[in-house]
Design a protein around this motif. Structure first.
Motif, PDB file in Angstrom:
ATOM      1  N   VAL A 188      27.131 106.079  52.151  1.00  7.51           N
ATOM      2  CA  VAL A 188      27.327 107.510  51.900  1.00  7.51           C
ATOM      3  C   VAL A 188      26.370 108.341  52.746  1.00  7.51           C
ATOM      4  N   LEU A 189      25.112 107.931  52.827  1.00 10.01           N
ATOM      5  CA  LEU A 189      24.152 108.658  53.664  1.00 10.01           C
ATOM      6  C   LEU A 189      24.598 108.661  55.125  1.00 10.01           C
ATOM      7  N   PHE A 190      25.136 107.547  55.579  1.00 10.30           N
ATOM      8  CA  PHE A 190      25.621 107.470  56.960  1.00 10.30           C
ATOM      9  C   PHE A 190      26.791 108.432  57.169  1.00 10.30           C
ATOM     10  N   GLN A 210      17.324 109.331  58.544  1.00 10.10           N
ATOM     11  CA  GLN A 210      15.970 108.872  58.223  1.00 10.10           C
ATOM     12  C   GLN A 210      15.868 108.416  56.772  1.00 10.10           C
ATOM     13  N   ASP A 211      16.582 109.094  55.882  1.00 10.54           N
ATOM     14  CA  ASP A 211      16.615 108.662  54.484  1.00 10.54           C
ATOM     15  C   ASP A 211      17.242 107.277  54.367  1.00 10.54           C
ATOM     16  N   LEU A 212      18.302 107.056  55.117  1.00  5.80           N
ATOM     17  CA  LEU A 212      18.953 105.748  55.128  1.00  5.80           C
ATOM     18  C   LEU A 212      18.007 104.663  55.630  1.00  5.80           C
ATOM     19  N   MET A 213      17.309 104.930  56.730  1.00  2.00           N
ATOM     20  CA  MET A 213      16.404 103.933  57.303  1.00  2.00           C
ATOM     21  C   MET A 213      15.219 103.648  56.388  1.00  2.00           C
ATOM     22  N   ALA A 225      21.995 103.913  62.580  1.00  2.48           N
ATOM     23  CA  ALA A 225      21.260 105.138  62.259  1.00  2.48           C
ATOM     24  C   ALA A 225      20.054 105.303  63.179  1.00  2.48           C
ATOM     25  N   ALA A 226      19.370 104.199  63.486  1.00  2.00           N
ATOM     26  CA  ALA A 226      18.211 104.274  64.377  1.00  2.00           C
ATOM     27  C   ALA A 226      18.625 104.743  65.770  1.00  2.00           C
ATOM     28  N   VAL A 231      19.006 109.457  69.757  1.00  2.00           N
ATOM     29  CA  VAL A 231      19.858 110.370  70.525  1.00  2.00           C
ATOM     30  C   VAL A 231      19.632 111.811  70.088  1.00  2.00           C
ATOM     31  N   LEU A 232      19.574 112.029  68.771  1.00  2.00           N
ATOM     32  CA  LEU A 232      19.400 113.392  68.270  1.00  2.00           C
ATOM     33  C   LEU A 232      18.022 113.943  68.600  1.00  2.00           C
TER      34      LEU A 232
END
Length: 276
Positions: A188-190, A210-213, A225-226, A231-232
């Motif tokens: 869901v976070l992704f 970052q919350d996911l990681m 996510a990393a 990239v962002l």
């Protein structure tokens, strides 16, 4: 000499009930309360028969619901990929059978999963509105089933995205994060981060990634996510000012002029006088 008159002690005759043994006393009471005992025994027998009947009915309902659910799942999973018409027919049959399970046997153990599969099949059949209502029905009837509730709300969010309703999709996704015991919070976070990226909001996307990681380091979505975070962050960093244009190349030093070549004509030298 005085005489004492002896008065015999009065002995009360024992009650007849005191002379009876325990078994005789029980039989005596049973005889007196025969109607009440028979009535109570009848109530117990009727209650036992009712309980046994309910248990037998539930058992038969569970078997029937399980058979219907298995048949529906076979139609749902065995759709031929190379025959769209037959695939649609099997999908319709699966929807019909799933509806029978949830409508006729709502108390059976197979009903919650059948309702979830029904919503999935309806969305797949392009009945998105019907699928949304089915997912909401699950949340109303089986909201205590936390192991499935998170998956149902995730599918609900996808259905809203299919309709183009991004706000409702975000609301459904966010609600999963508040479900205790939900097993798909990393996914869901992704998804929330991807939605933020699609709306050109890198700050929100970075927060979700970052919350996911941080909270789910072993998630299969962590590596992706990393990558997205890097990239962002590159996009978010201020651009370095362009280097000043190089100064114009200095003009080459003037070369010394070459001396002009002498003409090839003979010069008239003064004739030397001959010695006489």
């Amino acid at each position: 000499m005085s005489y004492r008159i002896r008065v015999p002690e009065k002995v009360d005759p024992l009650d007849e009930a005191h002379l009876l043994t325990g078994v005789d006393r029980f039989l005596h009471v049973l005889q007196e309360q025969r109607r009440a005992v028979l009535a109570g025994l009848g109530v117990v027998l009727v209650a036992g028969a009712v309980v046994a009947g309910v248990m037998w009915y539930d058992y038969q309902s569970t078997l029937k619901a399980r058979e219907l659910d298995q048949e529906a799942t076979l139609h749902y999973l065995n759709r031929p990929a190379d025959d769209p018409k037959k695939s649609q027919e099997q999908l319709s049959q699966a929807i019909t059978l799933y509806k029978q399970v949830v409508d006729q046997y709502p108390r059976s153990p197979a009903a919650p999963l059948a309702l979830f599969h029904l919503g999935n099949a309806q969305v797949l059949a392009n009945e998105v509105d019907a699928g949304i209502e089915t997912y909401k029905r699950f949340m109303l009837l089986y909201g205590s089933n936390t192991s499935l509730l998170g998956l149902v709300q995730q599918r609900l969010a996808y259905a809203y995205l299919a309709k183009g309703d991004r706000d409702q999709a975000v609301k459904a996704f966010t609600g999963i994060l508040d479900i205790p015991g939900a097993l798909n919070k990393d996914h869901v976070l992704f998804e929330l981060a991807k939605i933020e990226e699609s709306q050109s909001r890198p700050e929100g996307a970075l927060a979700h990634y970052q919350d996911l990681m941080k909270n789910y380091p072993n998630s299969p979505f962590t590596s992706e996510a990393a990558v997205r975070v890097k990239v962002l962050e590159v996009k978010k960093a201020p651009e370095t000012p362009a280097a000043a244009p190089a100064s114009a190349a200095s003009a080459p030093a003037p070369q010394p002029e070459q001396p002009a070549k002498a003409s090839s004509g003979k010069s008239t030298a003064p004739a030397s006088k001959k010695k006489q």
